[in-house]
Every structure is written in structure tokens, then in C-alpha cells.
Design a protein around this motif. Structure first.
Motif, short mmCIF file in Angstrom:
data_model
loop_
_atom_site.label_atom_id
_atom_site.label_comp_id
_atom_site.label_asym_id
_atom_site.label_seq_id
_atom_site.Cartn_x
_atom_site.Cartn_y
_atom_site.Cartn_z
N ALA A 95 0.83 -1.21 0.00
CA ALA A 95 0.00 0.00 0.00
C ALA A 95 0.86 1.26 0.00
O ALA A 95 0.57 2.22 -0.72
CB ALA A 95 -0.93 0.00 1.21
N GLN A 96 1.92 1.27 0.80
CA GLN A 96 2.80 2.44 0.84
C GLN A 96 3.50 2.64 -0.49
O GLN A 96 3.62 3.77 -0.97
CB GLN A 96 3.82 2.28 1.97
N MET A 97 3.96 1.55 -1.10
CA MET A 97 4.63 1.68 -2.39
C MET A 97 3.66 2.13 -3.47
O MET A 97 4.00 2.95 -4.32
CB MET A 97 5.30 0.35 -2.78
N ASN A 98 2.44 1.60 -3.44
CA ASN A 98 1.45 2.00 -4.44
C ASN A 98 1.09 3.48 -4.31
O ASN A 98 0.97 4.19 -5.31
CB ASN A 98 0.19 1.13 -4.33
N LEU A 99 0.95 3.94 -3.09
CA LEU A 99 0.64 5.36 -2.88
C LEU A 99 1.79 6.24 -3.38
O LEU A 99 1.56 7.26 -4.04
CB LEU A 99 0.38 5.64 -1.40
N GLN A 100 3.01 5.82 -3.10
CA GLN A 100 4.17 6.59 -3.57
C GLN A 100 4.24 6.55 -5.10
O GLN A 100 4.58 7.54 -5.74
CB GLN A 100 5.46 6.06 -2.95
N LEU A 101 3.89 5.40 -5.69
CA LEU A 101 3.84 5.31 -7.16
C LEU A 101 2.83 6.31 -7.71
O LEU A 101 3.11 6.99 -8.70
CB LEU A 101 3.48 3.89 -7.59
N GLN A 102 1.65 6.40 -7.09
CA GLN A 102 0.64 7.34 -7.56
C GLN A 102 1.19 8.77 -7.51
O GLN A 102 0.96 9.55 -8.43
CB GLN A 102 -0.62 7.24 -6.70
N ARG A 103 1.92 9.08 -6.47
CA ARG A 103 2.52 10.42 -6.37
C ARG A 103 3.54 10.65 -7.48
O ARG A 103 3.62 11.73 -8.06
CB ARG A 103 3.18 10.60 -5.01
N MET A 104 4.34 9.62 -7.76
CA MET A 104 5.35 9.76 -8.83
C MET A 104 4.69 9.93 -10.19
O MET A 104 5.12 10.75 -10.99
CB MET A 104 6.25 8.52 -8.87
N LEU A 105 3.65 9.13 -10.44
CA LEU A 105 2.95 9.20 -11.72
C LEU A 105 2.14 10.48 -11.85
O LEU A 105 1.86 10.93 -12.96
CB LEU A 105 2.01 8.01 -11.90
N GLY A 106 1.72 11.01 -10.70
CA GLY A 106 0.85 12.18 -10.73
C GLY A 106 -0.56 11.82 -11.13
O GLY A 106 -1.32 12.65 -11.62
N GLN A 107 -0.94 10.56 -10.91
CA GLN A 107 -2.30 10.14 -11.21
C GLN A 107 -2.68 8.98 -10.31
O GLN A 107 -1.84 8.20 -9.88
CB GLN A 107 -2.48 9.77 -12.68
N GLN A 108 -3.98 8.90 -10.04
CA GLN A 108 -4.48 7.89 -9.13
C GLN A 108 -4.45 6.49 -9.74
O GLN A 108 -4.01 5.54 -9.12
CB GLN A 108 -5.91 8.24 -8.72
N SER A 109 -4.90 6.37 -10.95
CA SER A 109 -5.00 5.06 -11.59
C SER A 109 -3.63 4.62 -12.12
O SER A 109 -2.96 5.35 -12.83
CB SER A 109 -5.99 5.10 -12.75
N ALA A 167 -3.46 1.31 -13.44
CA ALA A 167 -3.77 0.13 -14.25
C ALA A 167 -3.19 0.20 -15.66
O ALA A 167 -2.75 -0.82 -16.20
CB ALA A 167 -5.29 -0.08 -14.32
N GLU A 168 -3.16 1.37 -16.25
CA GLU A 168 -2.70 1.49 -17.63
C GLU A 168 -1.19 1.33 -17.77
O GLU A 168 -0.66 1.33 -18.88
CB GLU A 168 -3.15 2.81 -18.24
N PHE A 169 -0.50 1.16 -16.64
CA PHE A 169 0.95 0.95 -16.66
C PHE A 169 1.34 -0.41 -16.06
O PHE A 169 2.52 -0.69 -15.90
CB PHE A 169 1.66 2.06 -15.88
N ALA A 170 0.35 -1.23 -15.73
CA ALA A 170 0.59 -2.50 -15.03
C ALA A 170 1.60 -3.36 -15.76
O ALA A 170 1.46 -3.65 -16.94
CB ALA A 170 -0.72 -3.26 -14.85
N GLY A 171 2.65 -3.73 -15.03
CA GLY A 171 3.67 -4.62 -15.57
C GLY A 171 4.70 -3.96 -16.47
O GLY A 171 5.68 -4.59 -16.86
N LEU A 172 4.51 -2.69 -16.80
CA LEU A 172 5.45 -2.01 -17.71
C LEU A 172 6.69 -1.54 -16.96
O LEU A 172 6.63 -1.10 -15.83
CB LEU A 172 4.77 -0.81 -18.37
N HIS A 173 7.80 -1.62 -17.65
CA HIS A 173 9.09 -1.15 -17.12
C HIS A 173 9.27 0.29 -17.60
O HIS A 173 9.86 0.52 -18.66
CB HIS A 173 10.22 -2.04 -17.62
N ILE A 174 8.74 1.21 -16.82
CA ILE A 174 8.78 2.63 -17.21
C ILE A 174 9.37 3.44 -16.07
O ILE A 174 9.41 3.00 -14.93
CB ILE A 174 7.38 3.18 -17.55
N ASP A 175 9.80 4.64 -16.42
CA ASP A 175 10.24 5.59 -15.41
C ASP A 175 9.00 6.38 -15.00
O ASP A 175 8.48 7.17 -15.79
CB ASP A 175 11.31 6.53 -15.98
N PRO A 176 8.49 6.17 -13.78
CA PRO A 176 7.25 6.85 -13.39
C PRO A 176 7.37 8.37 -13.38
O PRO A 176 6.38 9.08 -13.55
CB PRO A 176 6.95 6.31 -11.99
N LEU A 177 8.58 8.88 -13.21
CA LEU A 177 8.75 10.34 -13.19
C LEU A 177 8.53 10.96 -14.56
O LEU A 177 8.16 12.13 -14.65
CB LEU A 177 10.12 10.71 -12.62
#
Length: 200
Positions: free
Chosen positions: A74-88, A90-100
Motif C-alpha cells: 500500500a505504501q509503495m502503491n501510494l508513492q507510485l501514484q505520487r510519482m505518476l501524478g495520477q491515481q490510476s 492500471a494502464e501501466f501495469a507490468g510495464l518497465h517505465i520511469d514513473p517520473l
């Protein structure tokens, strides 16, 4: 019929107390109810690299890497949302991307139709279908995924002893909780003194 607050399950990590209150504007996926000492810049960078290496949402692999001891899904997912700048996510699931990279793009999106919570774009439309999510994943893979060679060459730092790091974080948390209790006691004392003054 829209669900009411009574229909929404309360967070399990905080069974009682002032933080176990759901508000009408709370988003369950953005409301981090777990006690956490927070994210240092270093930890955030490690998570970023881990997401690039293992793929978005592969929390078990990140935990198994022992590069972020003590962090929960949960903590990692919340931090991921902050990095992506979006709540969802799902559209990046499994992708090797730079969230920033996505976060930078999302930070520039403006308009009256864009709704944000905690600086994250929230979906205000209907729930996307599985086919729509698959289409977005393919599109994002073409646009943003780093090469396999690049993600295979990412080396994540490992603490020498993850247990010691975890114990240190727990000690920090205990210290912060004690400081909080001390501040609360000081506030209560000041309120009592003010009430005594008001009575005279």
C-alpha cells in the motif's frame, strides 16, 4: 444508486482513533491509513528504480529484492501514484517505465475537466473496460517502456542487514509517536490553563 459512507469498508490498519474516519471527499486508494515514517528522497529513488527494473505493480518482486525494507504494498502503491501524478496505475501495469516521466507529463496537464487529489489526477469518467486498459497498456509500452537491456542493468541497493534497517525505522516511529504524545500533553495543559483563566 451511489454508495454512501456506510457502504464503504473502513480501513483495517486503523481500527479506532481519529484517523479511522472516512470523509466524503476521501478516496480509499489515496488515503494511506498505515503508520509510516514516510519516504526519504533516497527511498523514493530506490522505488523508482525498482519499478523500472521489475515493472509497475510487481510489489512482491520489489519486497523480495529487500531494497525497501519495511515498506508495504500500500505504501509503495501510494508513492507510485505520487510519482505518476495520477491515481490510476492500471494502464501501466507490468510495464518497465520511469514513473517520473509520466509524472512530468501529468504535471503539465491543465483544464477545468482535470480533477486532482493530493496532486494526483483522478478519474472522473466511467471505469475503463478491460479492453480499454489493455489498449492503454500497449500504447504506454510503445511510448514509455525502457529497453530490456536497460531494466536488466538496474542494480538496486541492498542494506547490509534489512532487519537492522527495519528496527531503526520502527525506533524512529516510536520516537515520533512519543513526541506526538508529548505535544498533545502540552496542548492539553495549555487548554486547561486557558480554561482556568477564563473561569476567573
Amino acid at each position: 444508486m451511489a454508495p454512501t459512507l456506510e457502504d464503504v469498508a473502513k480501513p483495517q490498519s486503523m481500527p479506532s482513533g481519529p484517523r479511522n474516519v472516512l470523509r466524503s471527499n476521501d478516496s480509499a486508494s489515496l488515503w494511506n491509513c498505515t503508520l509510516s515514517p514516510g519516504w526519504s528522497r533516497e527511498e523514493s529513488d530506490i522505488l523508482r528504480k525498482a519499478l523500472m527494473k521489475f515493472g509497475i505493480g510487481n510489489w512482491a518482486k520489489i519486497i523480495d529484492s529487500q531494497s525497501l525494507p519495511g515498506k508495504t504494498n500500500a505504501q509503495m502503491n501510494l508513492q507510485l501514484q505520487r510519482m505518476l501524478g495520477q491515481q490510476s496505475t492500471a494502464e501501466f501495469a507490468g510495464l518497465h517505465i520511469d514513473p517520473l516521466v509520466i509524472g512530468e507529463k501529468n504535471s503539465k496537464i491543465q483544464g477545468s475537466n482535470i480533477k486532482r487529489k493530493n496532486n494526483c489526477i483522478v478519474n472522473t469518467g466511467g471505469k475503463p473496460t478491460r479492453d480499454e486498459i489493455k489498449r492503454r497498456i500497449q500504447q504506454n509500452k510503445q511510448l514509455y517502456e525502457i529497453s530490456e537491456e536497460e531494466w536488466n542493468n538496474i542494480i538496486l541497493p541492498k542494506p547490509e542487514d534489512p532487519q537492522l534497517v527495519l528496527e531503526s525505522k520502527n525506533e524512529d516511529l516510536r520516537r515520533l509517536q512519543q513526541e506526538l504524545e508529548s505535544v498533545r500533553a502540552q496542548i492539553a495543559s495549555l487548554r486547561r490553563k486557558q480554561q482556568e483563566k477564563d473561569c476567573f
